[in-house]
Design a protein around this motif. Structure first.
Motif, PDB file in Angstrom:
ATOM      1  N   ARG A 106      37.882  -8.322  18.298  1.00  0.00           N
ATOM      2  CA  ARG A 106      39.128  -7.818  17.784  1.00  0.00           C
ATOM      3  C   ARG A 106      38.596  -6.746  16.887  1.00  0.00           C
ATOM      4  O   ARG A 106      39.382  -5.728  16.719  1.00  0.00           O
ATOM      5  CB  ARG A 106      39.896  -8.714  17.139  1.00  0.00           C
ATOM      6  CG  ARG A 106      41.192  -8.540  16.564  1.00  0.00           C
ATOM      7  CD  ARG A 106      42.032  -9.460  16.193  1.00  0.00           C
ATOM      8  NE  ARG A 106      43.263  -9.367  15.751  1.00  0.00           N
ATOM      9  CZ  ARG A 106      43.691  -9.279  14.360  1.00  0.00           C
ATOM     10  NH1 ARG A 106      42.627  -9.304  13.487  1.00  0.00           N
ATOM     11  NH2 ARG A 106      44.911  -8.939  14.142  1.00  0.00           N
ATOM     12  N   SER A 107      37.682  -7.056  15.908  1.00  0.00           N
ATOM     13  CA  SER A 107      37.014  -6.090  14.748  1.00  0.00           C
ATOM     14  C   SER A 107      36.037  -4.875  15.343  1.00  0.00           C
ATOM     15  O   SER A 107      35.552  -4.271  14.347  1.00  0.00           O
ATOM     16  CB  SER A 107      36.841  -6.987  13.643  1.00  0.00           C
ATOM     17  OG  SER A 107      37.851  -7.541  13.065  1.00  0.00           O
ATOM     18  N   GLY A 108      35.704  -5.002  16.311  1.00  0.00           N
ATOM     19  CA  GLY A 108      34.708  -4.144  16.889  1.00  0.00           C
ATOM     20  C   GLY A 108      33.416  -4.322  16.496  1.00  0.00           C
ATOM     21  O   GLY A 108      32.601  -3.329  16.328  1.00  0.00           O
ATOM     22  N   LEU A 109      32.976  -5.724  16.285  1.00  0.00           N
ATOM     23  CA  LEU A 109      31.912  -6.141  15.710  1.00  0.00           C
ATOM     24  C   LEU A 109      31.000  -6.803  16.919  1.00  0.00           C
ATOM     25  O   LEU A 109      31.685  -7.216  17.881  1.00  0.00           O
ATOM     26  CB  LEU A 109      31.678  -6.961  14.371  1.00  0.00           C
ATOM     27  CG  LEU A 109      32.560  -6.596  13.462  1.00  0.00           C
ATOM     28  CD1 LEU A 109      32.996  -7.621  12.475  1.00  0.00           C
ATOM     29  CD2 LEU A 109      31.943  -5.574  12.781  1.00  0.00           C
ATOM     30  N   GLU A 110      29.649  -6.791  16.642  1.00  0.00           N
ATOM     31  CA  GLU A 110      28.806  -7.459  17.663  1.00  0.00           C
ATOM     32  C   GLU A 110      29.051  -9.041  17.391  1.00  0.00           C
ATOM     33  O   GLU A 110      28.528  -9.432  16.267  1.00  0.00           O
ATOM     34  CB  GLU A 110      27.284  -7.155  17.494  1.00  0.00           C
ATOM     35  CG  GLU A 110      27.038  -5.346  17.857  1.00  0.00           C
ATOM     36  CD  GLU A 110      25.671  -5.172  17.329  1.00  0.00           C
ATOM     37  OE1 GLU A 110      24.632  -6.265  17.365  1.00  0.00           O
ATOM     38  OE2 GLU A 110      25.257  -4.039  17.376  1.00  0.00           O
ATOM     39  N   VAL A 111      29.188  -9.775  18.145  1.00  0.00           N
ATOM     40  CA  VAL A 111      29.329 -10.902  17.964  1.00  0.00           C
ATOM     41  C   VAL A 111      28.164 -11.745  17.607  1.00  0.00           C
ATOM     42  O   VAL A 111      28.325 -12.724  16.628  1.00  0.00           O
ATOM     43  CB  VAL A 111      29.903 -11.893  19.699  1.00  0.00           C
ATOM     44  CG1 VAL A 111      30.158 -13.354  19.234  1.00  0.00           C
ATOM     45  CG2 VAL A 111      31.015 -11.242  20.134  1.00  0.00           C
ATOM     46  N   SER A 112      26.956 -11.348  17.803  1.00  0.00           N
ATOM     47  CA  SER A 112      25.698 -11.855  17.422  1.00  0.00           C
ATOM     48  C   SER A 112      25.557 -11.605  16.020  1.00  0.00           C
ATOM     49  O   SER A 112      25.195 -12.471  15.164  1.00  0.00           O
ATOM     50  CB  SER A 112      24.463 -11.309  18.157  1.00  0.00           C
ATOM     51  OG  SER A 112      24.515  -9.960  18.229  1.00  0.00           O
ATOM     52  N   LEU A 113      25.848 -10.556  15.543  1.00  0.00           N
ATOM     53  CA  LEU A 113      25.907 -10.288  14.181  1.00  0.00           C
ATOM     54  C   LEU A 113      26.787 -11.063  13.493  1.00  0.00           C
ATOM     55  O   LEU A 113      26.403 -11.551  12.068  1.00  0.00           O
ATOM     56  CB  LEU A 113      26.516  -8.764  13.980  1.00  0.00           C
ATOM     57  CG  LEU A 113      26.756  -8.211  12.436  1.00  0.00           C
ATOM     58  CD1 LEU A 113      25.230  -8.212  11.808  1.00  0.00           C
ATOM     59  CD2 LEU A 113      27.352  -6.968  12.368  1.00  0.00           C
ATOM     60  N   VAL A 114      28.148 -11.356  13.701  1.00  0.00           N
ATOM     61  CA  VAL A 114      28.913 -12.307  13.013  1.00  0.00           C
ATOM     62  C   VAL A 114      28.526 -13.650  12.873  1.00  0.00           C
ATOM     63  O   VAL A 114      28.291 -14.351  11.981  1.00  0.00           O
ATOM     64  CB  VAL A 114      30.237 -12.523  13.682  1.00  0.00           C
ATOM     65  CG1 VAL A 114      31.222 -13.313  13.068  1.00  0.00           C
ATOM     66  CG2 VAL A 114      30.889 -10.796  13.737  1.00  0.00           C
ATOM     67  N   LEU A 115      27.876 -14.286  14.229  1.00  0.00           N
ATOM     68  CA  LEU A 115      27.104 -15.336  14.227  1.00  0.00           C
ATOM     69  C   LEU A 115      25.942 -15.540  13.025  1.00  0.00           C
ATOM     70  O   LEU A 115      25.664 -16.660  12.334  1.00  0.00           O
ATOM     71  CB  LEU A 115      26.699 -15.890  15.581  1.00  0.00           C
ATOM     72  CG  LEU A 115      27.752 -16.380  16.461  1.00  0.00           C
ATOM     73  CD1 LEU A 115      27.335 -16.184  17.678  1.00  0.00           C
ATOM     74  CD2 LEU A 115      28.402 -17.528  16.094  1.00  0.00           C
ATOM     75  N   GLY A 116      25.145 -14.482  12.991  1.00  0.00           N
ATOM     76  CA  GLY A 116      23.921 -14.410  12.354  1.00  0.00           C
ATOM     77  C   GLY A 116      24.413 -14.478  10.759  1.00  0.00           C
ATOM     78  O   GLY A 116      23.990 -14.882   9.854  1.00  0.00           O
TER      79      GLY A 116
END
Length: 218
Positions: A106-116
């Protein structure tokens, strides 16, 4: 259908050998370097951020094709296996991963980045509180609920609220830094321009990368 913000090509500086170094040293716990700092926002930005954090709970993911749905399910299975030790309950784990996937997209972010980032900030602890007062999975400072929310800081312990605030705030910092991920991560942590926090997050991110083309297990 989920409406996604197109992902951008983030400008990444040389983070030394962030991934290798962080993993080798086992730096996967909580970062205590700081937290987001309150800054004045122009009305248009405040309104946009307020709109971005509002809304109902995400629906079950809908996909344009069977292939897209199957790719999501493979991602969910892969991430669930990695997260099992930290979140033993399957339903809790599934809801968490679905929420992170939805809010990151939704925010245009990499999911892996958010999990990290979540791994570094809270170690996946829902009720984590830092010495600076930041709360929850993505360690959100309570002032954000006053600036762009309804003022109820207790909601930062609600899973989706916390993850949504975190993703919206990180996207805001990326916009402010013109796509420079190094500087945006520094803003998120309150350590703008220093290497330690970006190194930790990018090192943790590597553990959550998903290769859709990797051979499937039998």
């Amino acid at each position: 259908m989920i409406s996604l913000i197109p992902q951008r090509c983030f400008t990444r500086r040389s983070f030394l050998t962030a991934g290798t170094t962080c993993l080798a040293l086992g730096l996967t716990g909580i970062a205590h370097a700081g937290a987001q700092m309150e800054e004045p926002l122009v009305d248009s930005v405040r309104s946009a951020l307020s709109a971005a954090v509002s809304g109902q709970a995400p629906p079950e993911p809908l996909f344009a094709s069977t292939d897209a749905r199957m790719e999501y399910l493979r991602w969910l299975t892969s991430m669930s296996d990695k997260l099992h030790r930290r979140m033993p309950d399957w339903e809790v784990r599934r809801d968490f991963l679905q929420t992170v996937w939805y809010e990151a997209k939704r925010s245009g972010l990499e999911v892996s980045l958010v999990l990290g980032l979540i791994q570094v900030e809270s170690g996946f602890r829902k009720f984590a509180v830092s010495v600076a007062g930041a709360r929850g999975y993505m360690q959100i400072m309570p002032f954000w609920t006053r600036v762009i929310g309804d003022g109820d800081a207790g909601k930062l312990f609600h899973m989706q609220t916390n993850v949504r605030f975190g993703c919206v705030i990180l996207r805001h910092y990326l916009e402010r830094e013109r796509g420079d991920l190094f500087m945006a991560l520094g803003r998120y942590n309150g350590s703008r321009g220093k290497d330690k926090y970006p190194n930790l997050v990018l090192g943790a991110q590597r553990q959550w990368l998903f290769d859709a083309n990797a051979p499937r297990k039998a």
